[in-house]
Design an enzyme around this catalytic site. Structure first.
Site, PDB file in Angstrom:
ATOM      1  N   CYS A 162       0.857  -1.387   0.017  1.00  0.00           N
ATOM      2  CA  CYS A 162       0.661   0.120   0.419  1.00  0.00           C
ATOM      3  C   CYS A 162       0.870   1.908   0.175  1.00  0.00           C
ATOM      4  O   CYS A 162       0.514   1.733   0.948  1.00  0.00           O
ATOM      5  CB  CYS A 162      -1.377   0.339   1.589  1.00  0.00           C
ATOM      6  SG  CYS A 162      -2.139   1.402   0.768  1.00  0.00           S
ATOM      7  N   CYS A 342      -6.178   2.125  -4.750  1.00  0.00           N
ATOM      8  CA  CYS A 342      -5.433   2.773  -4.037  1.00  0.00           C
ATOM      9  C   CYS A 342      -6.181   3.889  -3.369  1.00  0.00           C
ATOM     10  O   CYS A 342      -6.312   5.012  -3.933  1.00  0.00           O
ATOM     11  CB  CYS A 342      -4.071   3.456  -4.410  1.00  0.00           C
ATOM     12  SG  CYS A 342      -2.800   3.688  -3.020  1.00  0.00           S
TER      13      CYS A 342
END
Length: 399
Positions: A162, A342
């Site tokens: 991430c 994201c």
């Protein structure tokens, strides 16, 4: 020592391993085993909200037993060595498991020791990280208690899971300090190794506006290379041509460690052989480039997508379908296009959902909403919609 044989052996019972196991069992495979030492399973994407005071850590944790698919054999052990030439995995206690097909998805290793001073500093003196379950609540304590001074938010170079997380917490912290009326008294710095805040120009433009609105000083093409916990300062080194070196003081530091494949994979024949050591796979079929009965997905694979849960959601069906094709001696028909998503939280009520593929082309799931700008609806998706989908659909092989 135990020796057992399974048709399909999965190393790792995280998002990737459980999703693939569930799909394989749904597809009619009967002999699926999962090697996973932990008795806990975490929904890690919510740790950013925990660190930002928007969620409780306990809501991200469930027992591993509760997510293990019915019909899977759970091997409560840790993989230590893999020998793809003899189709075996040896666990840390010496138990050996043979396989016809191996799926390697043990996640990513947090290399706290690769940033000077970080390992000793973490968890105290204003230094924390949302990258661990026990540390995310500490991040919130440090943010909540700061009323003046300086805060540094860092992102290391190299692939990490991430990649948006290091900057999301900066925005959540700044939003909180603004609502408390103290943002004007806090000097906020965000240090990223990339030339811009995001690889897609339209999204980078939006994030530039967000950072500027909070008064965050953004240091691009730079990374924190040393942490002086006693002196409460960090050394920032330039990355690439446009980076510059500097020293920043901090009262709060959100640290993100460098990351790589687990050491046992790095030293195995499955590795790419470079410093990060990920499992060397074809980026579309997810099949190993040298061992056709080995597949990998999730954070440990070498595919050049962003390492996110959303990527795993698209990789799992490809791996399950291609394993079925391999076992039936058919050509591999399923292909992964590099999709990743994201979700970048920009405040306590807004989020930007960046969705893209290998070509860095924006591929929005909700085309009616401008995907390059923050929206309130996306924030609800992050806090409620995505966790629901994760526990109830993705881990059950349904999404």
């Amino acid at each position: 020592m135990t020796t057992a044989k399974h048709q399909i052996l999965i190393v790792g019972g995280g998002s990737a391993g459980i999703s693939v196991a569930a799909r394989l069992l749904r597809n009619g495979q009967s002999d699926v085993a999962v090697i996973e030492p932990s008795d806990k399973h975490y929904y890690q994407p919510l740790w950013t909200l925990v660190g930002g005071g928007q969620a409780k850590a306990s809501t991200t944790e469930r027992s591993e037993a509760s997510v293990m698919p019915k019909g899977a054999t759970w091997i409560r052990n840790a993989a230590a060595t893999v020998d793809p030439d003899s189709n075996t995995v040896i666990c840390s206690d010496g138990a050996t498991y043979e396989y016809d097909v191996l799926v390697v998805c043990p996640g990513i290793q947090l290399d706290w020791n690769r940033t000077e001073g970080l390992q000793d500093a973490i968890g105290k003196g204003g230094v924390s990280s949302n990258y661990e379950y026990d540390l995310a609540p500490r991040t919130w304590e440090f943010i909540r208690d700061l009323r003046s001074g300086s805060a540094v938010f860092m992102m290391p170079s190299g692939p990490i899971k991430c990649a948006g997380a290091p900057q999301k917490i900066a925005y959540l912290a700044a939003d909180y300090w603004r609502r408390q009326g103290v943002l004007k008294d806090i000097d906020v710095h965000l240090v990223v190794p990339t030339p811009r805040l995001f690889g897609i120009p339209a999204i980078a433009d939006s994030l530039d506006v967000v950072a500027a609105d909070y008064g965050i000083t953004v240091h691009t093409s730079a990374e924190v290379t040393q942490i002086d916990a006693t002196g409460r300062k960090v050394t920032v080194s330039g990355v690439g041509e446009n980076g510059s070196d500097s020293m920043l003081a901090f009262d709060v530091l959100h640290a993100v460690p460098r990351q790589s494949a687990p050491d046992w994979i790095k030293s195995s024949p499955l590795s790419t052989g470079d410093a990060n050591g990920y499992v060397d796979i074809d980026k579309h079929t997810m099949q190993h480039v040298r061992y056709p009965n080995v597949f990998s997905l999730g954070d440990a694979g070498s595919s050049p997508n962003s390492k996110t849960g959303a990527a795993i959601r698209k990789q799992a069906p490809v791996v399950a379908d291609n394993i079925a094709a391999f076992l039936a001696s058919r050509p591999l028909g399923a292909s992964y296009n590099g999709y990743a998503s994201c979700p970048i939280v920009t405040s306590s009520h807004a989020m930007l959902l960046a969705e893209f593929n290998y070509d860095m082309k924006v591929t929005p799931s909700f085309p009616v909403i401008d995907a390059t700008k923050p929206h309130r609806g996306y924030w609800y998706l992050k806090k409620y919609g995505l966790p629901f989908m994760y526990w109830n659909l993705m881990l059950k092989g349904l999404a």
